[in-house]
Design a protein around this motif. Sequence first.
Motif, PDB file in Angstrom:
ATOM      1  N   ILE A  16     -34.863   5.318 -13.763  1.00 43.48           N
ATOM      2  CA  ILE A  16     -34.260   6.688 -13.721  1.00 43.48           C
ATOM      3  C   ILE A  16     -33.534   6.790 -15.071  1.00 43.48           C
ATOM      4  CG2 ILE A  16     -32.150   7.339 -12.503  1.00 43.48           C
ATOM      5  CD1 ILE A  16     -32.954   6.015  -9.974  1.00 43.48           C
ATOM      6  N   ARG A  17     -32.962   5.629 -15.681  1.00 40.14           N
ATOM      7  CA  ARG A  17     -32.309   5.973 -17.151  1.00 40.14           C
ATOM      8  C   ARG A  17     -33.312   6.627 -18.090  1.00 40.14           C
ATOM      9  NH1 ARG A  17     -31.231   0.996 -18.090  1.00 40.14           N
ATOM     10  NH2 ARG A  17     -29.555   0.968 -17.019  1.00 40.14           N
ATOM     11  N   GLN A  18     -34.794   6.164 -17.972  1.00 40.89           N
ATOM     12  CA  GLN A  18     -35.621   6.486 -18.834  1.00 40.89           C
ATOM     13  C   GLN A  18     -35.778   8.071 -18.466  1.00 40.89           C
ATOM     14  OE1 GLN A  18     -38.969   4.190 -19.907  1.00 40.89           O
ATOM     15  NE2 GLN A  18     -37.853   2.142 -19.935  1.00 40.89           N
ATOM     16  N   LEU A  19     -36.123   8.313 -17.121  1.00 41.20           N
ATOM     17  CA  LEU A  19     -36.595   9.545 -16.758  1.00 41.20           C
ATOM     18  C   LEU A  19     -35.437  10.608 -17.012  1.00 41.20           C
ATOM     19  CD1 LEU A  19     -38.283   8.809 -13.207  1.00 41.20           C
ATOM     20  CD2 LEU A  19     -39.335   9.626 -15.149  1.00 41.20           C
ATOM     21  N   HIS A  20     -34.118  10.122 -16.948  1.00 39.64           N
ATOM     22  CA  HIS A  20     -33.150  11.077 -17.272  1.00 39.64           C
ATOM     23  C   HIS A  20     -33.215  11.209 -18.831  1.00 39.64           C
ATOM     24  CE1 HIS A  20     -28.491  11.607 -17.161  1.00 39.64           C
ATOM     25  NE2 HIS A  20     -29.011  12.740 -17.090  1.00 39.64           N
ATOM     26  N   ARG A  21     -33.451  10.425 -19.802  1.00 36.69           N
ATOM     27  CA  ARG A  21     -33.551  10.641 -20.977  1.00 36.69           C
ATOM     28  C   ARG A  21     -34.495  11.588 -21.337  1.00 36.69           C
ATOM     29  NH1 ARG A  21     -35.167   5.786 -22.870  1.00 36.69           N
ATOM     30  NH2 ARG A  21     -32.722   4.981 -22.424  1.00 36.69           N
ATOM     31  N   TRP A  22     -35.694  11.656 -20.717  1.00 30.41           N
ATOM     32  CA  TRP A  22     -36.575  12.627 -21.039  1.00 30.41           C
ATOM     33  C   TRP A  22     -36.189  13.879 -20.357  1.00 30.41           C
ATOM     34  CZ3 TRP A  22     -39.073  15.500 -17.065  1.00 30.41           C
ATOM     35  CH2 TRP A  22     -40.167  16.388 -17.457  1.00 30.41           C
ATOM     36  N   ALA A  23     -35.563  14.074 -19.186  1.00 31.35           N
ATOM     37  CA  ALA A  23     -35.208  15.036 -18.603  1.00 31.35           C
ATOM     38  C   ALA A  23     -34.199  16.251 -19.425  1.00 31.35           C
ATOM     39  CB  ALA A  23     -34.734  14.924 -17.190  1.00 31.35           C
ATOM     40  N   LYS A  24     -33.321  15.309 -19.972  1.00 35.80           N
ATOM     41  CA  LYS A  24     -32.372  15.950 -20.780  1.00 35.80           C
ATOM     42  C   LYS A  24     -32.718  16.763 -21.847  1.00 35.80           C
ATOM     43  CE  LYS A  24     -29.880  12.399 -21.670  1.00 35.80           C
ATOM     44  NZ  LYS A  24     -28.554  11.411 -22.118  1.00 35.80           N
ATOM     45  N   ASP A  29     -27.750  18.680 -19.118  1.00 33.58           N
ATOM     46  CA  ASP A  29     -27.068  17.753 -18.479  1.00 33.58           C
ATOM     47  C   ASP A  29     -25.848  17.910 -18.150  1.00 33.58           C
ATOM     48  OD1 ASP A  29     -27.305  15.085 -17.597  1.00 33.58           O
ATOM     49  OD2 ASP A  29     -26.658  14.300 -19.447  1.00 33.58           O
ATOM     50  N   HIS A  30     -25.450  19.210 -17.849  1.00 32.92           N
ATOM     51  CA  HIS A  30     -23.870  19.661 -17.236  1.00 32.92           C
ATOM     52  C   HIS A  30     -24.015  20.206 -16.213  1.00 32.92           C
ATOM     53  CE1 HIS A  30     -22.588  18.542 -21.534  1.00 32.92           C
ATOM     54  NE2 HIS A  30     -23.510  19.032 -22.018  1.00 32.92           N
ATOM     55  N   LYS A  31     -23.022  19.881 -15.356  1.00 35.91           N
ATOM     56  CA  LYS A  31     -23.039  20.692 -14.233  1.00 35.91           C
ATOM     57  C   LYS A  31     -22.339  22.116 -14.349  1.00 35.91           C
ATOM     58  CE  LYS A  31     -21.446  16.385 -11.879  1.00 35.91           C
ATOM     59  NZ  LYS A  31     -20.481  15.580 -11.315  1.00 35.91           N
ATOM     60  N   GLN A  36     -20.955  21.215  -7.800  1.00 35.89           N
ATOM     61  CA  GLN A  36     -22.173  20.527  -8.200  1.00 35.89           C
ATOM     62  C   GLN A  36     -21.904  19.165  -8.241  1.00 35.89           C
ATOM     63  OE1 GLN A  36     -24.432  22.332 -11.300  1.00 35.89           O
ATOM     64  NE2 GLN A  36     -25.374  23.958  -9.674  1.00 35.89           N
ATOM     65  N   LYS A  37     -22.843  18.246  -7.475  1.00 36.42           N
ATOM     66  CA  LYS A  37     -22.677  16.790  -7.625  1.00 36.42           C
ATOM     67  C   LYS A  37     -23.513  16.088  -8.645  1.00 36.42           C
ATOM     68  CE  LYS A  37     -21.266  16.525  -2.641  1.00 36.42           C
ATOM     69  NZ  LYS A  37     -21.713  16.311  -1.456  1.00 36.42           N
ATOM     70  N   LEU A  38     -24.353  16.779  -9.320  1.00 39.03           N
ATOM     71  CA  LEU A  38     -25.075  16.234 -10.419  1.00 39.03           C
ATOM     72  C   LEU A  38     -25.818  17.275 -11.130  1.00 39.03           C
ATOM     73  CD1 LEU A  38     -28.743  14.632  -8.713  1.00 39.03           C
ATOM     74  CD2 LEU A  38     -27.151  16.359  -7.746  1.00 39.03           C
ATOM     75  N   SER A  39     -26.230  16.831 -12.281  1.00 40.19           N
ATOM     76  CA  SER A  39     -27.020  17.938 -13.163  1.00 40.19           C
ATOM     77  C   SER A  39     -28.244  18.154 -12.863  1.00 40.19           C
ATOM     78  CB  SER A  39     -26.716  17.439 -14.739  1.00 40.19           C
ATOM     79  OG  SER A  39     -27.336  16.418 -14.982  1.00 40.19           O
ATOM     80  N   ALA A  45     -34.754  13.663 -12.622  1.00 39.15           N
ATOM     81  CA  ALA A  45     -35.162  12.277 -13.047  1.00 39.15           C
ATOM     82  C   ALA A  45     -35.114  11.579 -11.638  1.00 39.15           C
ATOM     83  CB  ALA A  45     -34.097  11.545 -13.727  1.00 39.15           C
ATOM     84  N   LEU A  46     -34.135  11.614 -10.665  1.00 38.20           N
ATOM     85  CA  LEU A  46     -34.229  11.232  -9.287  1.00 38.20           C
ATOM     86  C   LEU A  46     -35.272  11.707  -8.639  1.00 38.20           C
ATOM     87  CD1 LEU A  46     -30.348  11.335  -8.592  1.00 38.20           C
ATOM     88  CD2 LEU A  46     -31.504   9.218  -9.371  1.00 38.20           C
ATOM     89  N   LEU A  47     -35.936  12.915  -8.618  1.00 38.64           N
ATOM     90  CA  LEU A  47     -37.163  13.106  -7.861  1.00 38.64           C
ATOM     91  C   LEU A  47     -38.138  12.727  -8.620  1.00 38.64           C
ATOM     92  CD1 LEU A  47     -36.173  17.020  -7.470  1.00 38.64           C
ATOM     93  CD2 LEU A  47     -36.218  15.304  -5.739  1.00 38.64           C
ATOM     94  N   LEU A  48     -38.295  12.382  -9.764  1.00 41.79           N
ATOM     95  CA  LEU A  48     -39.520  12.003 -10.230  1.00 41.79           C
ATOM     96  C   LEU A  48     -39.666  10.450  -9.869  1.00 41.79           C
ATOM     97  CD1 LEU A  48     -39.687  13.750 -13.674  1.00 41.79           C
ATOM     98  CD2 LEU A  48     -41.312  13.728 -11.875  1.00 41.79           C
ATOM     99  N   SER A  49     -38.358   9.891  -9.911  1.00 44.56           N
ATOM    100  CA  SER A  49     -38.394   8.265  -9.591  1.00 44.56           C
ATOM    101  C   SER A  49     -39.228   7.759  -8.430  1.00 44.56           C
ATOM    102  CB  SER A  49     -37.065   7.866  -9.585  1.00 44.56           C
ATOM    103  OG  SER A  49     -36.340   8.362  -8.614  1.00 44.56           O
ATOM    104  N   ARG A  50     -39.260   8.610  -7.500  1.00 43.24           N
ATOM    105  CA  ARG A  50     -39.840   8.291  -6.271  1.00 43.24           C
ATOM    106  C   ARG A  50     -41.370   8.262  -6.355  1.00 43.24           C
ATOM    107  NH1 ARG A  50     -42.958  10.877  -2.271  1.00 43.24           N
ATOM    108  NH2 ARG A  50     -42.885  12.853  -3.381  1.00 43.24           N
TER     109      ARG A  50
END
Length: 257
Positions: A16-24, A29-31, A36-39, A45-50
């Motif tokens: 998730i950390r690596q996917l988040h780095r790519w998604a940014k 990365d701001h709400k 909103q509970k997440l950016s 990143a969370l959707l791709l992690s699955r």
Amino acid sequence: MGRYRLHHSLGRRTVIRQLHRWAKRHFSDHKRFKHQKLSDALLVALLLSRLVFKHPFPSIWWQILREDRSGLPSYTQAYTRGLRLLERLEAIVSPPKWCGEVIIDSMPLPVCRPKRGKRCAFPGARWGFGTQGDVYGYKLHAWVTPEGEIVQYLLKPANLHDTTVSYELNRRWPEFGGPKIIGDKGYCCLGYVFPPKKNSRYDTGWREDRHPKLRKRIETVFSQLVEAQIRSVQTKTLASLRFRVVLAVLAHNLAQP
């Protein structure tokens, strides 16, 4: 992406950390709002992690993530927000790049069981034929590099011939440096490299010592997409089908070394 290839052996937090780095690089990365509970970047990143961990059920995977992150929204809210990012995801999934040669093929994406095809009201779905028989739904047409990366794809009704859709893919041919296009006998026309038929009177460019191995690459890629549940018949709308496909393609490309 990072130093290591994305794989489930790295652990959920590392992936998730690596996917988040790519998604940014592509999403904010701001709400945007206080509620909103997440950016957007963390959501993608969370959707791709699955798909990296090849979990078959999105809602159950989201519940697993909520056990570690108590501030996450419900899966319905996350999925709705993800659909709003669909066009941006499709815009970044296939950037222009130079390719010496690409392999082209298609795979069926049924939207229901064949016996329910007459009662299915899925928009745009049509009867088509695949290697495993008749299919009601769509087909995924893709260009794949010899390294296994999907450089571009199209989602079309299953009744369209592979050659017809390949002409639409060829519109971006100059953006990829004019690569050689390697297909099977379904792409029997000028401009493609394909296995010659018995009555062929010209050299199709096919070489038995090289091209069959390249054709095996795209079959492997399609098998990996099937493992990512891209062929699930639980899709109800065209937008949800597009969303499922773009996430699977992105996760596959990001996992390539």
